[in-house]
Scaffold this active site. Sequence first.
Site, PDB file in Angstrom:
ATOM      1  CG  HIS A 147      -1.777  -1.071   1.499  1.00  0.00           C
ATOM      2  ND1 HIS A 147      -1.345  -2.246   2.058  1.00  0.00           N
ATOM      3  CD2 HIS A 147      -3.112  -1.204   1.294  1.00  0.00           C
ATOM      4  CE1 HIS A 147      -2.371  -3.076   2.171  1.00  0.00           C
ATOM      5  NE2 HIS A 147      -3.447  -2.475   1.714  1.00  0.00           N
ATOM      6  CG  ASP A 185       1.924  -1.133   3.331  1.00  0.00           C
ATOM      7  OD1 ASP A 185       1.381  -0.968   4.426  1.00  0.00           O
ATOM      8  OD2 ASP A 185       1.443  -1.848   2.428  1.00  0.00           O
TER       9      ASP A 185
END
Length: 455
Positions: free
Chosen positions: A104, A107
């Site tokens: 993501h 992340d």
Amino acid sequence: MEDSFFSEVTDRIRFGGIDSTNPISFRVYEANRLVLGKRMEDHLRIAVCLWHSFNWPGSDVFGVGTFDRPWLDPRLEPMIAARAKLDAAFEFIRKLGVPFFCFHDRDIAPEGGTFRESRANLETMVAETETHMARSGVKLLWGTANLFSHPRYAAGAATNPDPEVFAYAAAQVKLMLEMTKRLDGANYVLWGGREGYETLLNTDIGREEAQLARFLSMVAEHKHRIGFKGTLLIEPKPQEPTKHQYDYDAATVHSFLARHDLDREYRLNLEVNHATLAGHSFQHEVAYAISHGIFGSVDANRGDYQNGWDTDQFPNSVDELSLAVYEILRSGGFTTGGFNFDTKLRRQSLDRTDLFHAHIGGIDTLARALLAAALMIEDGRLEKLRRERYAGWDDELGRSILSGDALFEMLAGRVETGEIDPRARSGHQELLENIVNQEIWSADQRAVAEAAQKR
């Protein structure tokens, strides 16, 4: 922080064979082993996810994090922490020796005080990611945007009652889709974790479906506008964190896509644990998606049969996975998708090497499932029995029904004269299940025999 986070593992994980006593070795997975004429690595296309393995501290609703993840210390400067996290992640992926990763936006890059700051952070860290990818040869299986963690998304992103939240989500997905293209990602995933409801008392389901359809249309339009060649994937899940999620299962998503003329734009990213939460076997979800032309990729994990929530454990059942892999193989295998390990360590697995143990075991399970499924394909009995079961539809009667030549009145007339008087036939379920077990056991026996030959 150390130069090498996983210093106890000094080299790339090797294949040791079924009787290996080295816990940091593969017992089944051999990247270059040919299975049905294709390398095992190319069949499985394994990816490591960055969220559970590197961006989760091991917390749950009852307790704080238990893991040794120094980059998650809130006292660190966010971009320094982000670089340390990325360094550790690529060290792990390189040593594990798998070809892909998934992430993501949040992340790899911290959210800033404004969208402009968040964008700058992401662009900086994508540049760092490009460097790691070039050094390691690791590729991006898919990227995605986190549209569920920030409080702005408490009531959803595309389905939010506030159009400004919709607009913010659109900006975030636009940027992340462009970053995925920049990294030459094979796919882009949308998971609607909060696209659902907690109560119907404040929810307009029809309005929210229209919003979601418009959002997905805009994503597809932007994909074509920027020339992204990857596949757009939707990941079904029935609930959690919402009480009810609109992307409930494969059939629900397929119906939604067809209803809004989006079924040619999207495929499905299917997760094992999400399938079981929806009351299905994983084989069912894979078979449904394949039969309707919407199969894309897999999040490999498992749930706990005693728990009714998404435990995201590492897969360890060859029996369960081999049936799904069989469906994938008989359809021709992955195109842009693969097996992403969307998996969590247990909170008591505290050692840094536990992340290796977990992935090695899960990858070996997938490899054994692949070998068993390949034996089912080569043996051919399952396909033969399935084909024989429907053989009547290839004869004159079956063809005339499907072509529209046979009318109700014609069929009824043939039944009334006694020309058609069918008898029930066995489905041979137990025989089929025995064949599956025989192939799984045969795969085990072959592994033992191959190990003996090498000794």
